[in-house]
Design an enzyme around this catalytic site. Structure first.
Site, short mmCIF file in Angstrom:
data_model
loop_
_atom_site.label_atom_id
_atom_site.label_comp_id
_atom_site.label_asym_id
_atom_site.label_seq_id
_atom_site.Cartn_x
_atom_site.Cartn_y
_atom_site.Cartn_z
N ARG A 70 0.84 -1.19 0.00
CA ARG A 70 0.00 0.00 0.00
C ARG A 70 0.88 1.25 0.00
O ARG A 70 2.00 1.23 0.51
CB ARG A 70 -0.91 0.01 1.23
CG ARG A 70 -2.08 -0.97 1.14
CD ARG A 70 -3.00 -0.85 2.33
NE ARG A 70 -2.38 -1.36 3.53
CZ ARG A 70 -1.82 -0.64 4.48
NH1 ARG A 70 -1.80 0.68 4.38
NH2 ARG A 70 -1.26 -1.20 5.53
N TYR A 198 -1.35 -3.49 -6.83
CA TYR A 198 -1.23 -4.16 -5.53
C TYR A 198 -2.60 -4.24 -4.83
O TYR A 198 -3.35 -3.26 -4.81
CB TYR A 198 -0.21 -3.43 -4.64
CG TYR A 198 -0.21 -4.00 -3.24
CD1 TYR A 198 0.34 -5.26 -2.99
CD2 TYR A 198 -0.85 -3.34 -2.20
CE1 TYR A 198 0.28 -5.82 -1.73
CE2 TYR A 198 -0.91 -3.90 -0.93
CZ TYR A 198 -0.34 -5.14 -0.70
OH TYR A 198 -0.42 -5.71 0.54
N GLY A 199 -2.86 -5.37 -4.20
CA GLY A 199 -4.17 -5.64 -3.58
C GLY A 199 -4.76 -4.47 -2.82
O GLY A 199 -5.88 -4.03 -3.10
N LYS A 207 -9.74 -2.38 1.29
CA LYS A 207 -9.41 -1.24 2.16
C LYS A 207 -10.21 0.02 1.77
O LYS A 207 -10.66 0.77 2.61
CB LYS A 207 -7.91 -0.94 2.09
CG LYS A 207 -7.03 -2.11 2.46
CD LYS A 207 -7.31 -2.59 3.86
CE LYS A 207 -6.31 -3.66 4.27
NZ LYS A 207 -6.58 -4.14 5.63
N HIS A 227 -10.85 -2.51 11.28
CA HIS A 227 -9.74 -3.34 10.79
C HIS A 227 -9.56 -4.49 11.78
O HIS A 227 -8.57 -4.55 12.52
CB HIS A 227 -8.48 -2.47 10.71
CG HIS A 227 -7.34 -3.08 9.97
ND1 HIS A 227 -6.03 -2.72 10.18
CD2 HIS A 227 -7.30 -4.02 8.99
CE1 HIS A 227 -5.25 -3.41 9.37
NE2 HIS A 227 -6.00 -4.20 8.65
N SER A 249 -1.59 -3.87 10.20
CA SER A 249 -1.28 -4.79 9.10
C SER A 249 -0.05 -5.63 9.41
O SER A 249 0.94 -5.12 9.96
CB SER A 249 -1.00 -3.98 7.83
OG SER A 249 -2.05 -3.06 7.61
N CYS A 251 0.46 -7.99 11.56
CA CYS A 251 0.75 -8.24 12.98
C CYS A 251 0.07 -9.51 13.47
O CYS A 251 -0.13 -9.69 14.67
CB CYS A 251 0.29 -7.06 13.84
SG CYS A 251 1.37 -5.63 13.71
N GLY A 252 -0.33 -10.38 12.56
CA GLY A 252 -0.81 -11.70 12.99
C GLY A 252 -2.32 -11.86 13.09
O GLY A 252 -2.77 -12.79 13.76
N ASP A 276 -9.58 -9.82 8.64
CA ASP A 276 -9.07 -8.47 8.38
C ASP A 276 -10.07 -7.34 8.65
O ASP A 276 -9.67 -6.28 9.09
CB ASP A 276 -8.60 -8.38 6.92
CG ASP A 276 -7.71 -7.16 6.65
OD1 ASP A 276 -6.85 -6.86 7.50
OD2 ASP A 276 -7.89 -6.52 5.61
N ARG A 365 1.96 -12.20 -0.90
CA ARG A 365 0.60 -12.49 -0.43
C ARG A 365 0.01 -13.75 -1.04
O ARG A 365 0.38 -14.15 -2.15
CB ARG A 365 -0.32 -11.31 -0.82
CG ARG A 365 0.05 -9.99 -0.18
CD ARG A 365 -0.39 -9.95 1.25
NE ARG A 365 0.00 -8.74 1.94
CZ ARG A 365 -0.77 -8.16 2.88
NH1 ARG A 365 -1.93 -8.66 3.22
NH2 ARG A 365 -0.33 -7.08 3.51
#
Ligand code: OXD
Ligand code: MN
Length: 580
Positions: A70, A198-199, A207, A227, A249, A251-252, A276, A365
């Site tokens: 991003r 990019y996604g 997003k 989020h 983002s 962070c698991g 997410d 990803r």
């Protein structure tokens, strides 16, 4: 295929006149269409098949090396009034933004196909779901949107019935970082994205729609777009509690949402609803209910292995699109910490050279349908969503934040959420590992002024007295040598258990200035290799560090000026006074 909705038909025509594509394809969302798109991409080099024996229906896409994350500095909220976007966002005057984008879009699809993608964020029959249409010239976007959203005919029918939809226009343009912008017009429910495939910049349902535009709408309509992952924790007695958890983002969130309990707790079960994004609505009984607007996962690949996330590891062995990973000699996907095989090519498609950087990009990803996850909850498709027992905030902090603590009230919980700070990761371009404020893990995604956002969060306390309890966790504490103090991954179940016990009034806690902490025996760690001093430091606070933190946090809050809700300031003062 075309549409009965006049506004949609007119908009598609207007965009076609502007971008001048060679042809226009309306996406129906069928499997046949997906297969056709895959074939098309293979033939033009945009995808390559991976080993079909070990990874059936898996494909590799290598992006432009300058287009891998991003781009927050190129992402704008274009509200009429700059103050509505807030200092937490880049802002551009809507007319200027449109003029800039229209210049870029002028003729940009010549010789290309323009795809029209009707999609629905959330279960197709849920009153909480919202539809959008993305126009794009990227086949990669089409196949990813197919996996990530409910896309195609059914969504178009819903749009035709409801009459409203979010308009998203995307072109990969020249993939030139100097001609790249992601613009949001929340008052018009529209998005314009140019120059990136990019996604996070190009799959506009994710997003851009489900967080930035939806958060704006949610404020006006009395709900929340967050989020957050959503998981169900089922006890051996068969009782399931649902938890929504916000982490920045990479962070698991995906790992936590798919956690497999450690051996000692094998009678417990985690069900994934989302990894997410959560949309939270209050029902007639004053319960906060959550749906996941997405239908798939766009997850970080490196680090995924049989130990860290067995469910994801198995899930991405079939029907998956990989972006920017390496490959092994026999053409299996490869990434750092896979713990299996060895790389032969890197994410740029070059022969892998030891010591010349990672084989997989750190933000490589996987895209995969949620139905491939064996822990996928049957309630993930429930139109009414699930009732949330606990909200959890977390960040990646080497020091300061204890393993877990509980807010003393909803308002205090909002303060805790507003205070989230985390070390930056590769999910966005820029420096990695620098602590930055990331309130509610929404810094890159809140479509309006954070001060108004916190007021909106606070307002929920006026509407019901049955709100979820709020917690904060930190899996990432380190010692001076950089070793993690807490094993994380599966073992995080122990913390979730404590959270649920607290919600049920079943576990005592120790009151501290920043919130309720577990008692030393409140979380069972007897069989873990954690020495008593480490454990104490994980579940206690250092007053000096927290005084400093509260001063810095106070300055940050003050930077929002008069719009900052008084209640939040009061809560900040209360905690600061307890530390004095
Ligand atoms: C994501 C992100 O891709 O947060 O989910 O960047
Ligand atoms: Mn995310």
């Amino acid at each position: 295929m075309t549409t009965k909705n006049q506004a949609l038909a007119a908009w598609v025509q207007e965009i076609a006149d502007l971008t001048r594509p060679q042809n226009i394809v309306w996406c129906d969302g069928s499997e046949a269409e997906y297969d056709r798109m895959i074939e098309l991409m293979i033939s033009d080099g945009g995808l390559s098949p991976l080993n079909s024996e070990t990874h059936p229906n898996c494909y590799l896409h290598l992006s432009d090396p300058q287009d891998v994350a991003r781009v927050e500095h190129l992402t704008f909220i274009c509200s009429q009034d700059k103050q509505d976007a807030g200092d937490n966002n880049n802002w551009m005057e809507p007319a200027d933004a449109k003029a800039k984008m229209n210049d870029l879009y002028e003729g940009c699809m010549q010789g290309r196909t323009m795809y029209v993608i009707p999609y629905c964020m959330g279960p197709i029959d849920s009153p909480f779901s919202r539809c959008g249409v993305e126009i794009t010239d990227s086949p990669y976007v089409v196949i990813n949107m197919k996996l990530m959203t409910r896309m195609g005919q059914k969504s178009l029918e819903r749009i035709e019935k409801e009459g409203t939809f979010v308009k998203g226009l995307h072109s990969t343009g020249e993939l030139d970082p100097d001609k790249r912008f992601i613009m949001h017009f929340p008052e018009e429910l529209s998005i314009m994205s140019y120059g990136s495939g990019y996604g996070g910049n190009a799959l506009l349902g994710k997003k851009c729609h489900a967080l930035r535009i939806a958060s704006w709408q949610a404020r006006q309509e009395g709900w929340l777009a967050e989020h957050m992952l959503i998981l169900g924790l089922e006890s051996p007695e068969g009782e399931t509690h649902y938890i929504a958890a916000a982490f920045p983002s990479a962070c698991g969130k995906t790992n936590l949402a798919m956690l497999i309990p450690p051996e000692k707790y094998k009678d417990w079960k985690i069900w994934t609803l989302g990894d997410d994004i959560a949309w939270l609505h209050m029902d007639d009984q004053g319960q906060l209910r959550a749906i996941n607007p997405e239908a798939g996962y766009f997850g970080v690949v490196p680090g995924t292995n049989a130990k860290t996330n067995r469910n994801a590891y198995d899930m991405i062995k079939q029907n998956t699109i990989f972006t920017n990973v390496g490959t092994t000699e026999d053409n299996q996907p490869w990434w750092e910490d896979k713990k299996e095989g060895a790389p032969s090519t890197d994410w740029k498609g070059n022969p892998y050279k030891d010591g010349a950087g990672p084989a997989a990009h750190p933000n490589s990803r996987f895209t995969v349908s949620a139905t491939e996850n064996r822990a996928y909850s049957s309630l993930a498709e429930a139109p009414e969503g699930v009732s949330i027992s606990a909200i959890v905030f977390g960040g990646r902090r080497k020091e300061l934040a204890p393993l877990v603590y509980e807010a003393k009230s909803w308002e205090h919980g909002v303060l805790i959420g507003a205070g989230v700070a985390s070390e930056t990761t590769a999910a966005a371009t820029g420096q990695v590992g620098v602590v930055r404020r990331d309130p509610m893990a929404m810094k890159p995604f809140c479509g309006y002024n954070f001060a108004d956002y916190w007021s909106h969060w606070l307002s929920f306390a006026e509407r019901t007295d049955t709100l979820p309890k709020i917690f904060h966790v930190n899996w990432f504490r380190q010692d001076d040598d950089g070793n993690f103090l807490w094993p994380g991954f599966s073992e995080n179940l122990r913390v979730l258990q404590w959270i649920i016990q607290r919600c049920e009034g079943e576990s005592e806690a120790v009151e501290s200035a920043i919130g309720y902490l577990p008692k030393e025996d409140g979380i069972d760690i007897a069989d873990l290799d954690i020495d008593p001093d480490t454990w104490k430091s994980l579940i206690s606070i250092n007053d000096d560090q927290w005084r400093k933190e509260m001063t810095e946090f106070g300055e940050y809050l003050d930077s929002f000026g008069d719009r900052l809700p008084k209640k939040l300031k009061e809560k900040h003062q209360e905690v600061s006074a307890l530390l004095a």
